[in-house]
Design a protein around this motif. Structure first.
Motif, PDB file in Angstrom:
ATOM      1  N   ALA A 127     -23.035  16.287 -11.441  1.00 43.46           N
ATOM      2  CA  ALA A 127     -22.721  16.089 -12.821  1.00 43.46           C
ATOM      3  C   ALA A 127     -23.231  16.098 -14.030  1.00 43.46           C
ATOM      4  N   PHE A 128     -24.803  15.470 -13.642  1.00 40.30           N
ATOM      5  CA  PHE A 128     -25.865  15.701 -14.717  1.00 40.30           C
ATOM      6  C   PHE A 128     -26.934  17.009 -15.011  1.00 40.30           C
ATOM      7  N   ARG A 129     -26.467  18.208 -14.023  1.00 44.63           N
ATOM      8  CA  ARG A 129     -27.602  18.366 -13.909  1.00 44.63           C
ATOM      9  C   ARG A 129     -27.562  19.568 -15.254  1.00 44.63           C
ATOM     10  N   ASP A 130     -26.676  19.528 -16.365  1.00 44.08           N
ATOM     11  CA  ASP A 130     -27.011  20.505 -17.631  1.00 44.08           C
ATOM     12  C   ASP A 130     -26.589  19.367 -18.406  1.00 44.08           C
ATOM     13  N   ILE A 131     -27.254  18.004 -18.087  1.00 39.95           N
ATOM     14  CA  ILE A 131     -27.122  17.560 -19.580  1.00 39.95           C
ATOM     15  C   ILE A 131     -28.513  16.987 -19.363  1.00 39.95           C
ATOM     16  N   GLN A 132     -29.164  16.612 -20.366  1.00 37.83           N
ATOM     17  CA  GLN A 132     -30.412  16.042 -20.717  1.00 37.83           C
ATOM     18  C   GLN A 132     -30.877  15.285 -21.740  1.00 37.83           C
ATOM     19  N   PHE A 133     -31.372  13.429 -20.797  1.00 35.59           N
ATOM     20  CA  PHE A 133     -31.442  12.151 -21.508  1.00 35.59           C
ATOM     21  C   PHE A 133     -32.855  13.249 -22.192  1.00 35.59           C
ATOM     22  N   ASP A 134     -32.614  12.447 -24.142  1.00 36.90           N
ATOM     23  CA  ASP A 134     -33.651  12.854 -24.244  1.00 36.90           C
ATOM     24  C   ASP A 134     -34.326  10.759 -25.378  1.00 36.90           C
TER      25      ASP A 134
END
Length: 612
Positions: free
Chosen positions: A575-582
């Motif tokens: 689910a979080f493969r395409d999401i980047q937390f910055d």
């Protein structure tokens, strides 16, 4: 009173230490500076601002000189507040301007009240008690529950992905109701005030952001409409058009504004227009759609339009026509309504002329036309014909000619030769300084250099550049800056910003105009190439601001721990493969003078959920 030079006072103020995500031009260029809220004001009520003013000369680690300058700054602000309170005045920047002007508070309030009654786009829901705001809190709770339920159903039915759910779902701990205030419009006589809806942290913001990005990608792909960041880009785009020999003696420049459509369009007809666009071009948009069906897109857009609740003057309202000015979907829906809501003859003609310019800056459209004026007006009138609607959308006025004004530019087709220069609107402040909102810095030296760079970008003739350079100098002198400061900035601009080698020791005005402009245009093209490269590498990013007390190492450690927790607890690790937390430092954007003098926002208690 005697005051030191302005740059000495401003030197005390903290410069931007980071870009507020919601204030970043690349994040939401469709929102004006009126819609943006400094992070410092996020959790402050009006009484807190008063306390900030009184403490501004007693901050930790201030030198004696800084304390003196801050004390002078504090006393000036307090004096202005007393004067404005005594004379019952308010101070505001105009809708398309940056300088502040004073207005009688009662008279301005009457204009705002008349707009609320006559516009016929708002529905009064109930009064709100600031001390016991159960009405607004109940509304906010209902909106959150509606959005939460809808997104969960879409996720379970696989209409949206896990990543899309995360990006669109509101964060319950920070959501707030939108609120409305008004600014003067000194450029138009028909509407003396303009509504400004602040939607930062509104429950629907994440959905609006995600869907608007997707739909703009679709619309730009099909229509070829270029989104303009500023007038520099207008000048550069036209120069490339002229260099490709597309500019003829017969070429007309066309521009029109559709602000009234944004605030008054029928929700039903806007959704019909969007559906028509999606059905017509769906085969070409499969990849851009990100697995979202037409039905899902329309459902989410309808959800946004139906939950436009806000606070104004201690009352809860709902916007029932058009879309709020602070929503990222507003201009998109109005744009689609114009091109696909009635006749599609205009957009079809544009699509058949690939060499012509078709571009947009917020709610301003600009295009080139190599036909007759009469042919364009007939085509335009056929597309935007009047319909019996309530509220009535005023007819859209077009400007078409060999010479027109767009943003702060004058564009001229001089017998097939392009001439561009800075245009000064006589209705706005003649000596307006460069704005921190436009150039994303509050440092006076950087603003002055940015203004010089802008003049070089947009002036095709040396005479026009020299006139603008003199105007920049005069504006800064008029506002209290010293000649020494201005000369120092010009010298730095010549050596660092333009890239003129240090062995050229001639005064600024003796450097050939062509040399200056060649250097600055090369830098502009290099910047565009870098921006294009960064866009190709862009991923979905969730920005999480961290407090000043954290070090960068601490932030990175917490980020790693957070990602590990998410990975361990989620049932779907893809689910979080395409999401980047910055994690980014919380910006310390200095307040504008207006923020110290005018209470624009309702009490915080009326905008947030109950602590219970």
């Amino acid at each position: 009173d005697t005051f030191p030079m302005v740059e000495q006072i401003l030197k005390f103020n903290t410069p931007f230490q980071g870009q507020d995500v919601s204030n970043d031009a690349s994040f939401n260029n469709d929102l004006s500076h009126h819609h943006k809220v400094p992070s410092l004001l996020g959790d402050c009520d009006w009484n807190d601002i008063t306390e900030l003013i009184h403490k501004m000369d007693s901050q930790p680690n201030m030198t004696f000189i800084e304390c003196m300058m801050a004390e002078l700054h504090k006393n000036t602000i307090l004096s202005m507040r007393r004067q404005m309170q005594k004379e019952n005045l308010i101070m505001l920047a105009s809708y398309k301007g940056y300088s502040f002007h004073k207005y009688p508070a009662k008279q301005f309030q009457e204009k705002a009240s008349n707009y609320m009654k006559e516009a016929d786009i708002y529905k009064l829901i109930n009064d709100v008690n600031p001390k016991n705001p159960t009405v607004s809190q109940s509304c906010l709770k209902t909106i959150f529950k509606t959005l939460d339920t809808t997104l969960i159903k879409l996720l379970r039915s696989k209409a949206i992905t896990d990543a899309q759910f995360v990006l669109m779902h509101p964060q319950k701990s920070i959501i707030r109701l939108s609120y409305l205030y008004f600014v003067p419009d000194i450029d138009e006589s028909k509407e003396p005030v303009v509504p400004i809806m602040v939607c930062k942290n509104a429950p629907i913001f994440n959905i609006s952001h995600f869907i608007s990005n997707t739909l703009w990608s679709m619309l730009n792909e099909i229509t070829g409409c270029k989104k303009l960041a500023n007038s520099d880009q207008v000048a550069y785009m036209l120069e490339q058009y002229a260099k490709a020999d597309y500019l003829q003696e017969t070429t007309y420049f066309v521009t029109f504004n559709f602000h009234d459509v944004c605030t008054k369009f029928s929700h039903h007809k806007a959704l019909q227009a969007l559906e028509k666009f999606l059905e017509t071009h769906r085969p070409q948009l499969q990849e851009i759609a990100k697995h979202l069906s037409n039905k899902t897109i329309l459902q989410l857009v309808r959800l946004v339009l139906e939950t436009q609740y806000f606070i104004y003057d201690k009352k809860l309202y709902q916007q029932i026509h058009g879309s709020s000015s602070g929503s990222l979907l507003t201009i998109l829906l109005a744009f689609t309504y114009l091109l696909y809501g009635q006749s599609t003859s205009l957009i079809n003609t544009i699509l058949n002329n690939k060499t012509e310019i078709f571009a947009r800056y917020r709610d301003d459209i600009f295009l080139t036309w190599n036909g007759s004026k009469e042919d364009f007006q007939t085509l335009f009138n056929g597309t935007i014909h009047q319909q019996q609607e309530n509220p009535t959308i005023p007819s859209i006025k077009t400007m078409i000619g060999k010479t027109i004004h767009l943003l702060d530019l004058e564009l001229n087709n001089d017998k097939g030769h392009l001439v561009t220069k800075i245009f000064r609107n006589p209705k706005t402040d003649e000596y307006e300084l460069p704005s921190q909102y436009e150039y994303h810095t509050n440092q006076p030296s950087d603003l002055l250099k940015a203004a010089l760079k802008h003049a070089l970008y947009c002036s095709t003739n040396q005479k026009d550049f020299e006139a603008e350079r003199r105007h920049i100098r005069l504006s800064h002198l008029f506002r209290g800056f010293s000649s020494e400061f201005i000369d120092q900035c010009i010298e730095e601009f010549k050596k660092k910003d333009v890239g003129i080698k240090s062995d050229l020791i001639h005064p600024f005005h003796t450097i050939p105009f062509e040399t200056l402009r060649k250097h600055i245009m090369q830098l502009y093209e290099a910047g565009m190439a870098l921006e294009k490269e960064e866009k190709t590498q862009k991923t979905n990013i969730i920005h999480v601001p961290y407090p000043d007390s954290w070090t960068q190492e601490m932030a990175l450690k917490i980020k790693d721990d957070l990602l590990n927790m998410v990975e361990e607890s989620t049932t779907n690790k893809e689910a979080f493969r395409d999401i980047q937390f910055d994690l980014i430092p919380r910006p310390e954007t200095p307040l504008a003078i207006n923020d110290y003098l005018l209470d624009k926002r309702p009490p915080l208690s009326m905008l947030i959920l109950s602590s219970k």
